[in-house]
Motif scaffolding. Structure first.
Motif, short mmCIF file in Angstrom:
data_model
loop_
_atom_site.label_atom_id
_atom_site.label_comp_id
_atom_site.label_asym_id
_atom_site.label_seq_id
_atom_site.Cartn_x
_atom_site.Cartn_y
_atom_site.Cartn_z
N CYS A 168 0.84 -1.20 0.00
CA CYS A 168 0.00 0.00 0.00
C CYS A 168 0.87 1.24 0.00
CB CYS A 168 -0.95 0.01 1.20
SG CYS A 168 -0.13 0.14 2.80
N THR A 169 0.35 2.27 -0.61
CA THR A 169 1.04 3.56 -0.66
C THR A 169 -0.01 4.64 -0.87
OG1 THR A 169 2.84 4.78 -1.72
CG2 THR A 169 1.40 3.53 -3.16
N SER A 170 0.34 5.87 -0.54
CA SER A 170 -0.59 6.97 -0.79
C SER A 170 -0.53 7.34 -2.27
CB SER A 170 -0.25 8.18 0.08
OG SER A 170 1.08 8.58 -0.13
N TYR A 171 -1.64 7.86 -2.77
CA TYR A 171 -1.79 8.09 -4.21
C TYR A 171 -2.31 9.50 -4.44
CZ TYR A 171 -2.96 6.91 -9.07
OH TYR A 171 -3.03 6.87 -10.44
N ASP A 172 -1.60 10.24 -5.30
CA ASP A 172 -1.97 11.61 -5.64
C ASP A 172 -2.39 11.65 -7.10
OD1 ASP A 172 -2.22 14.29 -6.18
OD2 ASP A 172 -0.23 14.86 -5.46
N ALA A 173 -3.68 11.71 -7.36
CA ALA A 173 -4.20 11.63 -8.72
C ALA A 173 -3.78 12.81 -9.59
CB ALA A 173 -5.72 11.53 -8.68
N THR A 183 6.34 2.86 0.02
CA THR A 183 5.40 1.76 -0.17
C THR A 183 5.62 0.74 0.94
OG1 THR A 183 5.33 2.02 -2.58
CG2 THR A 183 4.68 -0.12 -1.70
N PHE A 184 4.56 0.41 1.67
CA PHE A 184 4.65 -0.55 2.76
C PHE A 184 4.22 -1.93 2.26
CE2 PHE A 184 4.75 3.38 5.00
CZ PHE A 184 5.46 3.13 6.16
N SER A 185 4.98 -2.95 2.65
CA SER A 185 4.70 -4.31 2.21
C SER A 185 4.55 -5.24 3.40
CB SER A 185 5.83 -4.84 1.31
OG SER A 185 5.94 -4.07 0.13
N ILE A 186 3.65 -6.20 3.27
CA ILE A 186 3.48 -7.26 4.26
C ILE A 186 3.51 -8.58 3.50
CG2 ILE A 186 1.98 -8.30 5.99
CD1 ILE A 186 0.66 -5.56 6.34
N ILE A 187 4.37 -9.49 3.93
CA ILE A 187 4.44 -10.82 3.32
C ILE A 187 3.94 -11.83 4.34
CG2 ILE A 187 5.96 -12.60 2.38
CD1 ILE A 187 7.67 -10.42 1.19
N THR A 188 3.00 -12.65 3.94
CA THR A 188 2.39 -13.61 4.85
C THR A 188 3.12 -14.95 4.82
OG1 THR A 188 0.86 -14.63 3.26
CG2 THR A 188 0.16 -12.56 4.29
N ALA A 189 2.71 -15.83 5.71
CA ALA A 189 3.11 -17.23 5.62
C ALA A 189 2.28 -17.88 4.50
CB ALA A 189 2.86 -17.93 6.95
N ARG A 190 2.51 -19.14 4.24
CA ARG A 190 1.75 -19.81 3.19
C ARG A 190 0.30 -19.97 3.61
NH1 ARG A 190 5.01 -21.39 -0.79
NH2 ARG A 190 7.23 -21.46 -0.31
N VAL A 191 -0.58 -19.80 2.65
CA VAL A 191 -2.02 -19.87 2.92
C VAL A 191 -2.41 -21.31 3.26
CG1 VAL A 191 -4.33 -19.48 1.98
CG2 VAL A 191 -2.44 -17.96 1.34
N ARG A 192 -3.15 -21.45 4.34
CA ARG A 192 -3.63 -22.77 4.77
C ARG A 192 -5.06 -22.99 4.26
NH1 ARG A 192 -0.91 -25.09 9.13
NH2 ARG A 192 0.80 -23.84 9.97
N PRO A 193 -5.41 -24.24 4.00
CA PRO A 193 -6.80 -24.52 3.60
C PRO A 193 -7.75 -24.28 4.76
CG PRO A 193 -5.57 -26.56 3.87
CD PRO A 193 -4.57 -25.44 4.01
#
Length: 204
Positions: A168-173, A183-193
């Motif tokens: 996500c980041t702020s956006y100036d049209a 830009t901020f990033s988040i990386i998750t663990a592997r998706v579980r069923p």
């Protein structure tokens, strides 16, 4: 809004996503007047005529042939593959298990997969590029496909075993360089069923 909007932080309550359970990152922003607000109080990109908004993207990692993981236990590497799934053209990721015992325990799911494939006349699962406007890119040797453009994302069965990334980041049209600040990033663990054991019990 009086001045530029900046994203200050982004976080998830849990970094272990589960299929069909919504992920809702908490994003903290600072307005031009110095006040802080959550992203819920700020217009989303493309959903408003406001000049400043928050741009959000979700990506799924593309699992390479050399790195397959168990569909049921995505934290474990795959050790066995269901050959019938391959013949029935079932989604490849669903054919992998970490052990013969794991495959045997969840065989009820495979019966359903094989039957659905025969009834549909194809694999019955969406292609990676089925998301409108999706694309892939590589970063540090990892390949990602875009799967969402909202702050909230609900993992789907095709995400199981893959890693998700939120940006996500702020956006100036009104700016020729619309992405403002970091830009901020988040990386998750592997998706579980999600809800697999209950489904297996009902399918027996």
């Amino acid at each position: 809004m009086a001045g530029p909007l900046h994203v200050l932080s982004a976080r998830l309550q849990s970094d272990t996503p589960v299929s069909t359970v919504a992920l809702e990152p908490y994003v903290l922003c600072r307005r031009g007047d110095g006040t802080t607000v959550s992203a819920e109080e700020v217009p989303a990109e493309g959903h408003t005529d406001s000049r400043f908004s928050v741009k959000c993207r979700w990506y799924r990692s593309v699992v390479t042939k050399g790195g397959q993981y168990c569909w049921v236990h995505p934290e474990k590497e795959a050790a066995i593959q269901c050959i019938l799934c391959l013949r029935c053209k079932v989604d490849t990721k669903k054919s992998y298990h970490c052990s013969p015992e794991c495959l045997r325990e969840h065989w009820a799911f495979h019966r359903d997969f094989h039957q659905q494939s025969r009834e549909n006349g194809d694999n019955g699962f969406p292609r990676v590029d089925s998301f409108k406007g999706s694309y892939t890119y590589s970063n540090s040797g990892e390949t990602w496909v875009e799967v969402g453009r909202e702050r909230v994302y609900t993992p789907v069965p095709e995400d199981v075993g893959a890693i998700l990334k939120f940006e996500c980041t702020s956006y100036d049209a009104a700016s020729p360089y619309p992405e403002v600040g970091k830009t901020f990033s988040i990386i998750t663990a592997r998706v579980r069923p999600g809800g697999m054991r209950r489904h297996a019990e009902l399918a027996r």
